[in-house]
Enzyme design. Structure first.
Site, mmCIF file in Angstrom:
data_model
loop_
_atom_site.group_PDB
_atom_site.id
_atom_site.type_symbol
_atom_site.label_atom_id
_atom_site.label_comp_id
_atom_site.label_asym_id
_atom_site.label_seq_id
_atom_site.Cartn_x
_atom_site.Cartn_y
_atom_site.Cartn_z
ATOM 1 N N HIS A 1 3.166 3.018 13.454
ATOM 2 C CA HIS A 1 2.021 3.855 13.852
ATOM 3 C C HIS A 1 2.357 4.772 15.020
ATOM 4 O O HIS A 1 1.456 5.291 15.678
ATOM 5 C CB HIS A 1 0.792 3.004 14.202
ATOM 6 C CG HIS A 1 0.251 2.206 13.068
ATOM 7 N ND1 HIS A 1 -0.968 1.550 13.118
ATOM 8 C CD2 HIS A 1 0.746 1.948 11.831
ATOM 9 C CE1 HIS A 1 -1.184 0.922 11.976
ATOM 10 N NE2 HIS A 1 -0.148 1.156 11.176
ATOM 11 N N ASP B 1 6.309 1.244 7.131
ATOM 12 C CA ASP B 1 5.035 0.545 6.999
ATOM 13 C C ASP B 1 4.172 1.350 6.037
ATOM 14 O O ASP B 1 3.613 2.370 6.415
ATOM 15 C CB ASP B 1 4.371 0.425 8.378
ATOM 16 C CG ASP B 1 2.935 -0.050 8.323
ATOM 17 O OD1 ASP B 1 2.530 -0.636 7.301
ATOM 18 O OD2 ASP B 1 2.207 0.191 9.307
ATOM 19 N N GLU C 1 -4.997 2.288 2.929
ATOM 20 C CA GLU C 1 -4.948 1.079 3.748
ATOM 21 C C GLU C 1 -5.072 1.409 5.229
ATOM 22 O O GLU C 1 -5.766 0.719 5.979
ATOM 23 C CB GLU C 1 -3.631 0.333 3.479
ATOM 24 C CG GLU C 1 -3.571 -1.074 4.074
ATOM 25 C CD GLU C 1 -2.942 -1.128 5.461
ATOM 26 O OE1 GLU C 1 -2.894 -2.222 6.048
ATOM 27 O OE2 GLU C 1 -2.484 -0.069 5.959
ATOM 28 N N GLU C 2 -4.400 2.464 5.651
ATOM 29 C CA GLU C 2 -4.261 2.719 7.078
ATOM 30 C C GLU C 2 -5.527 3.252 7.740
ATOM 31 O O GLU C 2 -5.622 3.254 8.960
ATOM 32 C CB GLU C 2 -3.092 3.689 7.325
ATOM 33 C CG GLU C 2 -1.729 3.181 6.883
ATOM 34 C CD GLU C 2 -1.210 2.041 7.748
ATOM 35 O OE1 GLU C 2 -1.944 1.565 8.618
ATOM 36 O OE2 GLU C 2 -0.058 1.629 7.540
ATOM 37 N N HIS D 1 0.841 -1.199 0.000
ATOM 38 C CA HIS D 1 0.000 0.000 0.000
ATOM 39 C C HIS D 1 0.878 1.252 0.000
ATOM 40 O O HIS D 1 2.005 1.255 0.521
ATOM 41 C CB HIS D 1 -0.991 0.006 1.165
ATOM 42 C CG HIS D 1 -0.388 0.019 2.543
ATOM 43 N ND1 HIS D 1 -0.001 1.171 3.189
ATOM 44 C CD2 HIS D 1 -0.145 -0.988 3.425
ATOM 45 C CE1 HIS D 1 0.461 0.880 4.393
ATOM 46 N NE2 HIS D 1 0.394 -0.424 4.560
ATOM 47 N N ASP E 1 4.272 -6.545 3.609
ATOM 48 C CA ASP E 1 3.782 -5.617 4.627
ATOM 49 C C ASP E 1 3.813 -6.188 6.031
ATOM 50 O O ASP E 1 3.006 -5.814 6.880
ATOM 51 C CB ASP E 1 2.350 -5.178 4.267
ATOM 52 C CG ASP E 1 1.862 -4.008 5.108
ATOM 53 O OD1 ASP E 1 2.707 -3.304 5.692
ATOM 54 O OD2 ASP E 1 0.635 -3.816 5.202
ATOM 55 N N ASP F 1 -0.014 4.461 1.183
ATOM 56 C CA ASP F 1 -0.210 5.456 2.240
ATOM 57 C C ASP F 1 0.549 5.088 3.505
ATOM 58 O O ASP F 1 1.041 3.964 3.658
ATOM 59 C CB ASP F 1 -1.697 5.630 2.541
ATOM 60 C CG ASP F 1 -2.368 4.344 2.987
ATOM 61 O OD1 ASP F 1 -2.017 3.273 2.449
ATOM 62 O OD2 ASP F 1 -3.234 4.390 3.880
#
Length: 480
Positions: free
Chosen positions: A455, A116, A146-147, A77, A170, A79
């Protein structure tokens, strides 16, 4: 600008990751980084397509002599999660990341790094641009959004894909191969409270909490990291005449909240009581919190008076926070003890002008097992008169330990590194479950270099794991 000690090999991969770091790419705003990838595809003469959701598929012809091999999808992904520390001045929609290398780890200056899944995406682009890589026909799939709920994968036009083998890049532990992931869902809750102006003889305070680790609400939920929503509510218990005016805690449904503020009113003359209570809370927390959270700090300062909830509603709001579930709910009986079967994250809490907003998400391997947890949360919503808006859920990826691609991956790892990798499932919402649902015939394997603190502003990539990750990716593509 690259740091002086920025890694240089493998050259294509590291250069593309650096370019990704300089292009803002928050969820739902991936146009610029997608254009970077499209430009490279066009320079190499590789056809590409977009679906209506904005997902990109690039077709890369096979290396000479490998034209008759099965087509492989490489999926990532575009983003990234956008979290920073309170003291960092950074606009994720316009500013490049400032990269740093510390003790063998690549990180960013007080922001998420975007490894990530930017490192995996950079590896896919490197496969396309490095002519020395031998490979079968490829379909490079770059999803968006995705996030914030796996929106790109959920809305993918699967007719753009023909491959029956897929490599997802991922995951975040090198020397581990993943063959399953959690599904998930969540809710947004709202309620309107009446407010009253500040009473004569009352004082307004702002309580701020900083220094928690935060982190990924899936892969780190078993680490028992502190939740800023829970801690701030704990501080306000038993404050005489408490009236809550404003709350601002949390950033996204998939992030364990690490900092936030509460503004409240109470009768004048309570400063010493408040400070003593705060010191007691800090001391108590440090007696049991994990090491990553021991930097927790709280600050009490005067604030401008504003309308606030009455005492009854303020206490009810604290009761709601106390009753809300958070953390790991059950663990796998088949996998190691750190594999969580079911979890929930109390992610975001805001109150402004009497308008309450709460967001919470849950993850599962077996949807049936999550039903009692869902019922419990919805019962709380009814008891506290919350309006409920369900988020779009997504399926899990059930492990297939008989997968031919897994067997090939294990054998290659043994050959290259002289030991077998661990085979696991991950308590996080990889897009694999959704893609498997859209293409049931696809055989999927997921792997990646080591990333920690995803994150959160402490996100970091272990540089030494990137070269063997790249070697392994190239080996798989050459063997298929």
């Amino acid at each position: 600008m690259k740091p002086d000690n920025y890694p240089v090999e493998p050259a294509h991969l590291w250069e593309h990751f650096y370019q990704f770091s300089q292009i803002p790419r928050p969820s739902k705003k991936e146009e610029a980084v997608r254009q970077y990838v499209v430009d490279l595809a066009e320079q190499g003469g590789h056809p590409w397509k977009l679906d209506e959701a904005g997902n990109l598929v690039i077709s890369v012809a096979a290396s000479s002599g490998r034209e008759d091999r099965p087509t492989v999808i490489i999926q990532n992904h575009l983003d990234m999660v956008t979290v920073k520390t309170a003291d960092k001045d950074h606009d994720f929609e316009s500013d490049p990341l400032v990269l740093e290398v510390n003790d063998g780890w690549l990180c960013a200056d007080r922001t998420t790094l975007g490894a990530d899944n930017g490192l995996g995406a950079a590896a896919a682009v490197a496969v396309m641009t490095d002519n020395s890589v031998e490979h079968p026909p490829l379909e490079l799939l770059f999803t968006v959004d995705e996030e914030t709920g796996l929106g790109g994968a959920l809305n993918l036009d699967a007719s753009l894909l023909s491959g029956t083998l897929m490599l997802n890049l991922d995951t975040e532990d090198w020397n581990e191969l993943y063959v399953g992931c959690a599904g998930g869902g969540g809710w947004q809750f709202a309620r309107t409270f009446s407010t009253e102006p500040a009473l004569e003889g009352s004082e307004c305070w702002r309580l701020s909490l900083r220094g928690l680790a935060g982190g990924h609400s899936g892969v780190q939920i078993h680490e028992q990291l502190a939740n800023a929503v829970k801690l701030l509510a704990e501080c306000l218990r038993e404050v005489p005449g408490l009236r809550i005016g404003a709350i601002d805690i949390g950033v996204a449904h998939n992030v364990i909240p690490r900092e936030g503020n509460v503004e409240f009113l109470c009768p004048a003359g309570q400063q010493k009581l408040l400070q003593d209570k705060l010191n007691t809370c800090i001391s108590r927390w440090k007696s049991y919190l994990p090491e990553a959270d021991l930097g927790v700090e709280a600050q009490l300062e005067s604030a401008a008076a504003k309308p606030a909830l009455d005492e009854v509603d303020s206490l009810q709001l604290l009761d709601l926070i106390s009753a809300w579930p958070h953390g790991a709910q059950s663990y796998s009986l088949a996998q190691p003890a750190d594999l969580v079967d079911l979890s929930i994250n109390l992610a975001v809490l805001r109150l402004a002008d009497g308008e309450l907003f709460l967001e919470s998400s849950y993850r599962f391997f077996n949807d049936e097992q999550s039903l009692p947890l869902q019922q419990s949360v919805l019962a709380l919503a009814r008891a506290f008169d919350l309006e409920v808006t369900p988020d779009v859920g997504y399926p899990g990826w059930q492990p297939d330990f008989e997968s031919p691609l897994l067997a090939q991956g294990i054998a290659l790892h043994q050959k290259l590194f002289d030991f077998k990798p661990e085979v696991k499932a991950i308590h996080a919402g990889l897009e694999c479950g959704i893609l498997k649902g859209k293409k049931p015939d696809v055989d999927i394997l997921s792997f990646g270099p080591t990333i920690r603190g995803a994150h959160s502003p402490s996100e970091r990539l272990e540089i030494a794991t990137v070269t063997p990750f790249w070697q392994y990716l190239k080996g798989l593509l050459a063997d298929i």
